[in-house]
Design a protein around this motif. Structure first.
Motif, PDB file in Angstrom:
ATOM      1  N   VAL A 138      -2.803  46.090  31.526  1.00  0.00           N
ATOM      2  CA  VAL A 138      -3.793  47.162  31.476  1.00  0.00           C
ATOM      3  C   VAL A 138      -5.223  46.660  31.709  1.00  0.00           C
ATOM      4  O   VAL A 138      -5.991  47.305  32.428  1.00  0.00           O
ATOM      5  CB  VAL A 138      -3.678  47.930  30.138  1.00  0.00           C
ATOM      6  N   PRO A 139      -5.640  45.505  31.135  1.00  0.00           N
ATOM      7  CA  PRO A 139      -7.002  45.037  31.439  1.00  0.00           C
ATOM      8  C   PRO A 139      -7.243  44.816  32.931  1.00  0.00           C
ATOM      9  O   PRO A 139      -8.337  45.129  33.433  1.00  0.00           O
ATOM     10  CB  PRO A 139      -7.087  43.708  30.668  1.00  0.00           C
TER      11      PRO A 139
ATOM     12  N   VAL B 248      -5.365  42.410  20.760  1.00  0.00           N
ATOM     13  CA  VAL B 248      -5.984  41.078  20.770  1.00  0.00           C
ATOM     14  C   VAL B 248      -5.796  40.413  22.139  1.00  0.00           C
ATOM     15  O   VAL B 248      -6.721  39.784  22.668  1.00  0.00           O
ATOM     16  CB  VAL B 248      -5.377  40.203  19.654  1.00  0.00           C
ATOM     17  N   PHE B 249      -4.617  40.567  22.712  1.00  0.00           N
ATOM     18  CA  PHE B 249      -4.332  40.032  24.047  1.00  0.00           C
ATOM     19  C   PHE B 249      -5.303  40.637  25.055  1.00  0.00           C
ATOM     20  O   PHE B 249      -5.894  39.924  25.886  1.00  0.00           O
ATOM     21  CB  PHE B 249      -2.887  40.352  24.418  1.00  0.00           C
TER      22      PHE B 249
ATOM     23  N   GLY C 250     -14.363  46.320  27.880  1.00  0.00           N
ATOM     24  CA  GLY C 250     -14.165  45.462  26.717  1.00  0.00           C
ATOM     25  C   GLY C 250     -14.755  46.081  25.458  1.00  0.00           C
ATOM     26  O   GLY C 250     -14.161  45.989  24.374  1.00  0.00           O
ATOM     27  N   GLY C 251     -15.931  46.710  25.585  1.00  0.00           N
ATOM     28  CA  GLY C 251     -16.514  47.426  24.455  1.00  0.00           C
ATOM     29  C   GLY C 251     -15.613  48.556  23.992  1.00  0.00           C
ATOM     30  O   GLY C 251     -15.444  48.786  22.794  1.00  0.00           O
ATOM     31  N   ARG C 252     -14.998  49.253  24.963  1.00  0.00           N
ATOM     32  CA  ARG C 252     -14.064  50.324  24.609  1.00  0.00           C
ATOM     33  C   ARG C 252     -12.858  49.764  23.863  1.00  0.00           C
ATOM     34  O   ARG C 252     -12.454  50.314  22.820  1.00  0.00           O
ATOM     35  CB  ARG C 252     -13.599  51.045  25.876  1.00  0.00           C
ATOM     36  N   ALA C 253     -12.286  48.678  24.375  1.00  0.00           N
ATOM     37  CA  ALA C 253     -11.113  48.086  23.729  1.00  0.00           C
ATOM     38  C   ALA C 253     -11.441  47.605  22.320  1.00  0.00           C
ATOM     39  O   ALA C 253     -10.646  47.774  21.383  1.00  0.00           O
ATOM     40  CB  ALA C 253     -10.584  46.931  24.575  1.00  0.00           C
ATOM     41  N   LEU C 254     -12.629  47.017  22.154  1.00  0.00           N
ATOM     42  CA  LEU C 254     -13.032  46.538  20.827  1.00  0.00           C
ATOM     43  C   LEU C 254     -13.205  47.713  19.862  1.00  0.00           C
ATOM     44  O   LEU C 254     -12.809  47.636  18.691  1.00  0.00           O
ATOM     45  CB  LEU C 254     -14.332  45.745  20.940  1.00  0.00           C
ATOM     46  N   GLY C 255     -13.779  48.810  20.362  1.00  0.00           N
ATOM     47  CA  GLY C 255     -13.933  49.993  19.527  1.00  0.00           C
ATOM     48  C   GLY C 255     -12.603  50.578  19.104  1.00  0.00           C
ATOM     49  O   GLY C 255     -12.433  51.011  17.959  1.00  0.00           O
ATOM     50  N   LEU C 256     -11.625  50.566  20.023  1.00  0.00           N
ATOM     51  CA  LEU C 256     -10.307  51.107  19.710  1.00  0.00           C
ATOM     52  C   LEU C 256      -9.576  50.259  18.668  1.00  0.00           C
ATOM     53  O   LEU C 256      -8.718  50.758  17.938  1.00  0.00           O
ATOM     54  CB  LEU C 256      -9.457  51.193  20.991  1.00  0.00           C
TER      55      LEU C 256
ATOM     56  N   TYR D 233       6.084  45.641  25.800  1.00  0.00           N
ATOM     57  CA  TYR D 233       4.881  46.429  25.516  1.00  0.00           C
ATOM     58  C   TYR D 233       3.648  45.524  25.483  1.00  0.00           C
ATOM     59  O   TYR D 233       2.609  45.852  26.067  1.00  0.00           O
ATOM     60  CB  TYR D 233       5.028  47.153  24.176  1.00  0.00           C
ATOM     61  N   ILE D 234       3.768  44.387  24.796  1.00  0.00           N
ATOM     62  CA  ILE D 234       2.627  43.466  24.698  1.00  0.00           C
ATOM     63  C   ILE D 234       2.220  42.958  26.075  1.00  0.00           C
ATOM     64  O   ILE D 234       1.034  42.900  26.418  1.00  0.00           O
ATOM     65  CB  ILE D 234       2.975  42.292  23.763  1.00  0.00           C
ATOM     66  N   ILE D 235       3.213  42.604  26.907  1.00  0.00           N
ATOM     67  CA  ILE D 235       2.909  42.096  28.251  1.00  0.00           C
ATOM     68  C   ILE D 235       2.307  43.193  29.118  1.00  0.00           C
ATOM     69  O   ILE D 235       1.304  42.967  29.823  1.00  0.00           O
ATOM     70  CB  ILE D 235       4.184  41.525  28.909  1.00  0.00           C
TER      71      ILE D 235
END
Length: 464
Positions: free
Chosen positions: A374-375, A284-285, A149-155, A366-368
């Motif tokens: 991916v998470p 965001v998803f 989650g930290g990685r995703a937030l950084g990206l 793509y969003i789905i």
């Protein structure tokens, strides 16, 4: 046997912050690097930019292996982590000087900066090793969610903050003497602050796990002789899954602007704009799902095998739904100037007769796939992989896990761009689908082996 008394949540959340610091820098420099290189030297092209990206990937690979060797020497993580942030700090300081390098040397200079940054980024494998050692098996998925989650937030924050840095303009603010902070190097200045904060946190807040179990900060007791050999097949499948997922992501991310312009006859600015919106919604998803994993027990209850298999199947459906099937009657717009949308058949011979894929399926799928699936793959695959070994001393194994992602990041853009240019998007989609089929088949065929490693039972002696 290693008995976890309690998960060191202070260290886990600290690793989440460290992850944000690392991936924030990766994302923001990827955003600005090409435009900055062309500003310093107008003769720089996409090939030179690709080399800079490759140098960063090579540095990351070497840094991960070096950090693993260092961590395994004494089962200590603090010094390798500090070294990683020092490398990134030095890289950012050099980046601030790029304005004063001779024009013909700017590209090699920035490649050097990115290589040093990649070496520092190698501490991600040590961070994952630290998470494993400081978390209970039942809390591992939640701990991995904090890190990822930290990685995703950084990206997400990296490119977002760069939008604010644009207000500095090309001249910017004078810092010291001839050194200025402007829209292209403000990222380096801010990254210096982040790296310093990470180094201070390592010295002030981080604590190690002692092997003798006598330290008051020790949350676990372990016996390395009580663990059987890990299942190398399960290890390979987890690494291949990480490679395949990242290969698919980097391939589509790289091709998306050109693909949208060509396939949906869209202007460059419109293509970049709509894909930025899709990336943002997807991010965001993903952040929402990671937050759910962190603040609830959902991650702990996941059946990793079934979730990963289902997520990979959804990826396969996405590829099939956006494939340019011959049965589709609508064809792409063909012209001799693809700079304003459409397919330029004077450059690409495969343009003529190419079926037009569904625009709605491309965006929504793509969003789905990348925002919703991916998470689950990231958390599930990383959690299972960390449970395939003795919880302490996984540095080498975690570095190999990182290398599988790095390899995809280096190979996918180059290979898929070459295939796209020579043979068209259909061949790229077929390659992506074939890889997903292989990985999904392995998860189904070896489901009984994709399970955590268990310590060997201790002998029990009875006195008569």
């Amino acid at each position: 046997m290693r008995i976890i008394i309690e998960t060191s949540w202070d260290v886990v959340y600290l690793c989440g912050y460290f992850s944000l610091v690392v991936y924030f820098q990766y994302a923001i420099f990827t955003t600005i690097m090409y435009t900055y290189m062309t500003k310093l030297n107008p003769s720089v092209g996409p090939t030179t930019f690709g080399l800079a990206v490759t140098f960063h990937g090579v540095g990351h690979c070497l840094g991960a292996l070096a950090a693993a060797w260092w961590t395994n020497r004494r089962y200590k993580a603090k010094k390798p982590l500090v070294a990683g942030y020092v490398f990134m700090l030095f890289s950012n300081c050099l980046f601030l000087l790029a304005d004063h390098v001779p024009m013909e040397m700017t590209a090699p200079f920035i490649m050097l900066c990115r290589f040093l940054g990649g070496l520092g980024m190698g501490n991600t494998s040590t961070l994952r090793t630290t998470l494993t050692a400081h978390s209970m098996a039942d809390d591992r998925a939640k701990a991995m969610s904090v890190f990822i989650g930290g990685r995703a937030l950084g990206l997400i924050l990296g490119p977002g903050l760069q939008l604010i840095f644009l207000f500095f303009g090309d001249t910017g603010l004078q810092l010291i003497g001839p050194l200025h902070i402007h829209s292209h190097n403000a990222a380096a200045f801010f990254s210096i602050i982040l790296n310093l904060s990470a180094i201070v946190a390592l010295f002030m807040l981080y604590h190690e796990i002692e092997r003798n179990g006598n330290s008051c900060s020790q949350r676990s007791i372990e016996d390395t002789e009580n663990w059987p050999m890990p299942d190398k097949l399960a290890m390979f499948v987890c690494m291949l899954t990480r490679y395949c997922q990242n290969f698919t992501y980097y391939a589509i991310e790289t091709l998306a602007p050109a693909f949208i312009m060509m396939m949906f006859n869209m202007e460059r600015d419109s293509a970049v704009g709509i894909m930025s919106i899709v990336f943002f919604i997807s991010g965001v998803f993903a952040i929402t799902l990671y937050s759910t994993f962190i603040f609830s027990d959902v991650a702990r209850k996941l059946n990793i095998g079934k979730v990963n298999t289902a997520s990979l199947l959804i990826f396969m459906v996405y590829i099939l739904a956006t494939y340019q099937w011959p049965s589709i009657t609508t064809e792409v717009e063909v012209n001799t100037d693809g700079t304003h949308g459409g397919c330029d058949y004077s450059i690409y011979s495969w343009c003529i007769g190419l079926p037009r894929a569904s625009e709605e399926f491309f965006y929504i799928g793509y969003i789905i796939s990348f925002g919703g699936c991916v998470p689950f793959i990231n958390v599930g695959d990383a959690t299972l992989y960390s449970k395939l070994f003795n919880p302490v001393g996984q540095a080498l194994e975690q570095s190999l896990y990182d290398v599988s992602q790095i390899f995809a990041r280096v190979v996918a853009p180059v290979l898929c761009t070459a295939i796209y240019s020579s043979f068209g998007p259909q061949r790229v989609w077929e390659l992506l689908f074939a890889q997903l089929v292989v990985v999904t088949a392995l998860w189904i065929a070896f489901a009984n082996r994709m399970i955590p490693l268990r310590p060997k039972p201790r002998p029990v002696f009875y006195l008569e």
